[in-house]
Design a protein around this motif. Sequence first.
Motif, mmCIF file in Angstrom:
data_model
loop_
_atom_site.group_PDB
_atom_site.id
_atom_site.type_symbol
_atom_site.label_atom_id
_atom_site.label_comp_id
_atom_site.label_asym_id
_atom_site.label_seq_id
_atom_site.Cartn_x
_atom_site.Cartn_y
_atom_site.Cartn_z
ATOM 1 N N GLY A 9 0.779 -1.230 0.000
ATOM 2 C CA GLY A 9 0.000 0.000 0.000
ATOM 3 C C GLY A 9 0.804 1.270 0.000
ATOM 4 O O GLY A 9 0.251 2.338 0.258
ATOM 5 N N GLU A 10 2.113 1.222 -0.296
ATOM 6 C CA GLU A 10 2.902 2.458 -0.275
ATOM 7 C C GLU A 10 2.447 3.410 -1.372
ATOM 8 O O GLU A 10 2.423 4.622 -1.178
ATOM 9 N N GLY A 11 2.090 2.860 -2.522
ATOM 10 C CA GLY A 11 1.670 3.711 -3.635
ATOM 11 C C GLY A 11 0.385 4.453 -3.331
ATOM 12 O O GLY A 11 0.246 5.633 -3.654
ATOM 13 N N SER A 12 -0.557 3.775 -2.702
ATOM 14 C CA SER A 12 -1.821 4.441 -2.396
ATOM 15 C C SER A 12 -1.636 5.505 -1.320
ATOM 16 O O SER A 12 -2.275 6.554 -1.353
ATOM 17 N N MET A 13 -0.738 5.249 -0.355
ATOM 18 C CA MET A 13 -0.475 6.255 0.680
ATOM 19 C C MET A 13 0.222 7.473 0.077
ATOM 20 O O MET A 13 -0.052 8.608 0.463
ATOM 21 N N MET A 14 1.134 7.239 -0.880
ATOM 22 C CA MET A 14 1.807 8.352 -1.531
ATOM 23 C C MET A 14 0.794 9.180 -2.321
ATOM 24 O O MET A 14 0.841 10.410 -2.302
ATOM 25 N N ALA A 15 -0.134 8.529 -2.996
ATOM 26 C CA ALA A 15 -1.166 9.244 -3.751
ATOM 27 C C ALA A 15 -2.057 10.048 -2.813
ATOM 28 O O ALA A 15 -2.438 11.184 -3.119
ATOM 29 N N ALA A 16 -2.382 9.486 -1.654
ATOM 30 C CA ALA A 16 -3.210 10.210 -0.676
ATOM 31 C C ALA A 16 -2.463 11.434 -0.162
ATOM 32 O O ALA A 16 -3.054 12.515 -0.021
ATOM 33 N N ASN A 17 -1.183 11.287 0.129
ATOM 34 C CA ASN A 17 -0.394 12.430 0.592
ATOM 35 C C ASN A 17 -0.304 13.507 -0.475
ATOM 36 O O ASN A 17 -0.425 14.705 -0.177
ATOM 37 N N ASN A 18 -0.083 13.110 -1.719
ATOM 38 C CA ASN A 18 -0.014 14.093 -2.807
ATOM 39 C C ASN A 18 -1.348 14.816 -2.966
ATOM 40 O O ASN A 18 -1.391 16.018 -3.220
#
Length: 96
Positions: A12-21
């Motif tokens: 889930g690192e990609g989804s967390m990065m997208a949420a932060n962005n």
Amino acid sequence: MYFNFKFIIMGGEGSMMAANNSLIANRSLLAKRKENKALSGSYEGVEIATFPKATEKELAVLREKLKQERRQMRMRQAYVFIGVIVLFVIFVVLLF
């Protein structure tokens, strides 16, 4: 047999990065919106409008006028409803 457990445990690192962005982009948009508000500032020079008070007679006349308008609107709605029903009945009779 080699199995990398990192992908199972740390997903889930990609989804967390997208949420932060997305949060960062929303914060920047919010800051822009607050700066360009149309009604920002003081209301110091604004004058409050004063409206005349209506008398009981004027209120009664207005009340009767509104009642008459509502009555006319209900009659129009009833005529349209009856017309639609008649057209529907005619359509059904001609169809069968």
